[in-house]
Each structure stands twice: as structure tokens, then as C-alpha cells.
Design a protein around this motif. Structure first.
Motif, short mmCIF file in Angstrom:
data_model
loop_
_atom_site.label_atom_id
_atom_site.label_comp_id
_atom_site.label_asym_id
_atom_site.label_seq_id
_atom_site.Cartn_x
_atom_site.Cartn_y
_atom_site.Cartn_z
N ARG A 68 22.18 95.64 -19.08
CA ARG A 68 21.22 95.31 -18.01
C ARG A 68 21.00 96.49 -17.08
O ARG A 68 21.96 97.15 -16.67
N ILE A 69 19.74 96.73 -16.75
CA ILE A 69 19.39 97.79 -15.80
C ILE A 69 18.44 97.17 -14.78
O ILE A 69 17.39 96.62 -15.14
N ALA A 70 18.80 97.24 -13.50
CA ALA A 70 17.94 96.68 -12.45
C ALA A 70 16.69 97.55 -12.29
O ALA A 70 16.74 98.77 -12.47
N LEU A 71 15.58 96.90 -11.94
CA LEU A 71 14.35 97.65 -11.67
C LEU A 71 14.64 98.68 -10.58
O LEU A 71 15.29 98.37 -9.59
N GLY A 72 14.18 99.90 -10.80
CA GLY A 72 14.41 100.96 -9.82
C GLY A 72 15.68 101.75 -10.07
O GLY A 72 15.89 102.79 -9.45
N LYS A 73 16.54 101.26 -10.96
CA LYS A 73 17.80 101.96 -11.24
C LYS A 73 17.69 102.79 -12.52
O LYS A 73 17.02 102.37 -13.48
N ALA A 79 11.15 104.26 -14.33
CA ALA A 79 9.86 104.27 -15.06
C ALA A 79 9.19 102.91 -14.97
O ALA A 79 7.97 102.81 -14.80
N ALA A 80 10.00 101.83 -15.06
CA ALA A 80 9.43 100.48 -14.99
C ALA A 80 8.86 100.20 -13.60
O ALA A 80 7.80 99.59 -13.46
N LEU A 81 9.57 100.64 -12.57
CA LEU A 81 9.10 100.40 -11.19
C LEU A 81 7.85 101.22 -10.87
O LEU A 81 6.89 100.73 -10.30
N ARG A 82 7.87 102.50 -11.30
CA ARG A 82 6.72 103.39 -11.02
C ARG A 82 5.53 103.09 -11.92
O ARG A 82 4.43 103.55 -11.68
N LYS A 83 5.77 102.37 -13.01
CA LYS A 83 4.73 102.06 -14.00
C LYS A 83 4.12 103.34 -14.58
O LYS A 83 2.91 103.43 -14.79
N THR A 102 27.51 110.04 -23.77
CA THR A 102 27.77 111.29 -23.04
C THR A 102 27.08 112.48 -23.72
O THR A 102 26.96 113.54 -23.12
N ALA A 103 26.62 112.29 -24.95
CA ALA A 103 25.91 113.37 -25.65
C ALA A 103 24.50 113.58 -25.10
O ALA A 103 23.89 114.63 -25.31
N SER A 104 23.96 112.60 -24.37
CA SER A 104 22.58 112.71 -23.88
C SER A 104 22.45 113.76 -22.78
O SER A 104 23.21 113.74 -21.81
N ASN A 105 21.48 114.65 -22.93
CA ASN A 105 21.22 115.65 -21.88
C ASN A 105 19.81 115.60 -21.33
O ASN A 105 19.55 116.07 -20.24
N SER A 106 18.86 115.07 -22.12
CA SER A 106 17.51 114.88 -21.59
C SER A 106 16.99 113.54 -22.07
O SER A 106 17.53 112.95 -23.01
N GLU A 107 15.93 113.07 -21.41
CA GLU A 107 15.49 111.68 -21.67
C GLU A 107 14.00 111.53 -21.33
O GLU A 107 13.49 112.20 -20.43
N LEU A 108 13.36 110.64 -22.07
CA LEU A 108 11.97 110.27 -21.78
C LEU A 108 11.85 108.76 -21.84
O LEU A 108 12.29 108.15 -22.82
N VAL A 109 11.31 108.17 -20.80
CA VAL A 109 11.12 106.71 -20.78
C VAL A 109 9.65 106.41 -20.54
O VAL A 109 9.04 106.95 -19.60
N PRO A 114 1.17 95.96 -21.62
CA PRO A 114 0.04 95.46 -22.42
C PRO A 114 -1.15 94.98 -21.58
O PRO A 114 -2.28 95.11 -22.01
N ARG A 115 -0.89 94.43 -20.41
CA ARG A 115 -2.00 93.97 -19.56
C ARG A 115 -1.87 94.55 -18.15
O ARG A 115 -2.15 93.89 -17.17
N GLY A 116 -1.38 95.78 -18.11
CA GLY A 116 -1.24 96.45 -16.82
C GLY A 116 0.07 96.13 -16.11
O GLY A 116 0.42 96.78 -15.13
N GLU A 117 0.80 95.12 -16.62
CA GLU A 117 2.10 94.77 -16.04
C GLU A 117 3.20 95.18 -17.01
O GLU A 117 3.05 95.04 -18.22
N VAL A 118 4.32 95.63 -16.45
CA VAL A 118 5.42 96.11 -17.29
C VAL A 118 6.10 94.95 -18.00
O VAL A 118 6.47 93.95 -17.38
#
Ligand code: SME
Length: 159
Positions: A68-73, A79-83, A102-109, A114-118
């Protein structure tokens, strides 16, 4: 059985995988797998789906991840909060980054809207710093646009 067809572009391959209405779960599972095996230098590819105010882990490839990841965290919640897509060249410098592998160093989300809402996000991690540039963001946005139209998100959100 679906097979990875190297001659197709990334978007064409995703379109081919989604051509039959297999249901949202097999569709997202196959797209996570196709991206994971096709994109060089990635160690995690997957989906988080919105449930209330939280993103909940969906189909993915890679090491077990936080559920679980809270919106904004974290990068996903941001990405979900900023849309809008969030590209992080060095995750260790991103305030609030949630480390699952721990191997992750960069990320893209990339948020899925689909209808303007996340309704969820596509999350891709790399062990390489600065792995994701404008081109990668454009390609994965194109993948997400296909998912937005081909997946039954109403059903996916009732899971
Ligand atoms: N790093 C993400 C958490 C999910 S894992 O990368 C799979 C974040 O900060 O939101």
C-alpha cells in the motif's frame, strides 16, 4: 499462448497483448511481463491500483514490493496526486522515495487516467541511474494510453 514479438514496437506489442478481452488481471499481468522482458536495465515493472486514498499493489514483475502506498507518498503516490508522470534520475535524492528493491536507482511512474481521473499507476524501476529520459517517458505514456482504452477499469477498481 502470447509470445514476445521482438519485431513489433513496444506499443504494437502491448496492443497485440490486449487485443482479446481477457479481463483486466491477465491483461495487466501480461503487459507487466512484456515490459519487464523487453525494456533493458529494469528490475521492477508493475501496476498499483487506486483503492480509496491508497494505491494497492497489482500485477508486477520483480522482487516483492510494498502493498500500500498513500496518495502523495513515494514516487507512485506523487505521480498519482499530481496526475502527471514523475521521472526520478536518482531515487536516493527523492524525498519520501519508498525503497522496495535496494537495486533500484532510478524510476519512472506514469499515472493511468482513462477518464481524466487516476485509476492507478505504471511503475518502472531501474538499477541504472538516469535510466529514463524523455523518449522513455513518451513510450511508456503511449503504452498507458493503450491501457486506458483497452482495459475495463470499472471492473479493475472493484477488485
Ligand atoms: N519506489 C516506489 C515504490 C514502489 S516500488 O518501486 C516497486 C515509490 O517510491 O513510490
Amino acid at each position: 499462448m502470447h509470445e514476445v514479438r521482438e519485431t513489433l514496437s513496444l506499443v504494437e506489442e502491448v496492443e497485440a497483448l490486449l487485443s482479446e478481452d481477457d479481463g483486466w488481471l491477465p491483461q495487466l499481468a501480461n503487459v507487466a511481463s512484456a515490459l519487464f522482458y523487453r525494456l533493458p536495465d529494469v528490475n521492477w515493472v508493475g501496476f498499483y491500483l487506486l483503492k480509496g486514498e491508497e494505491l494497492v499493489l497489482g500485477p508486477f514483475q520483480g522482487k516483492p514490493a510494498c502493498v500500500r502506498i498513500a496518495l502523495g507518498k513515494g514516487v507512485c503516490g506523487t505521480a498519482a496526486l499530481r496526475k502527471e508522470p514523475v521521472r526520478v534520475p536518482n531515487v536516493h535524492e527523492f524525498p519520501g522515495h519508498i525503497a522496495c528493491d535496494t537495486a533500484s536507482n532510478s524510476e519512472l511512474v506514469v499515472p493511468i487516467m482513462p477518464r481524466g481521473e487516476v485509476v492507478g499507476v505504471l511503475d518502472v524501476d531501474s538499477p541504472r541511474f538516469n535510466r529514463f529520459g524523455e523518449e522513455e517517458e513518451r513510450d511508456l505514456l503511449a503504452v498507458v494510453r493503450v491501457l486506458e482504452t483497452r482495459v475495463d477499469w470499472d471492473r479493475a477498481l472493484k477488485w
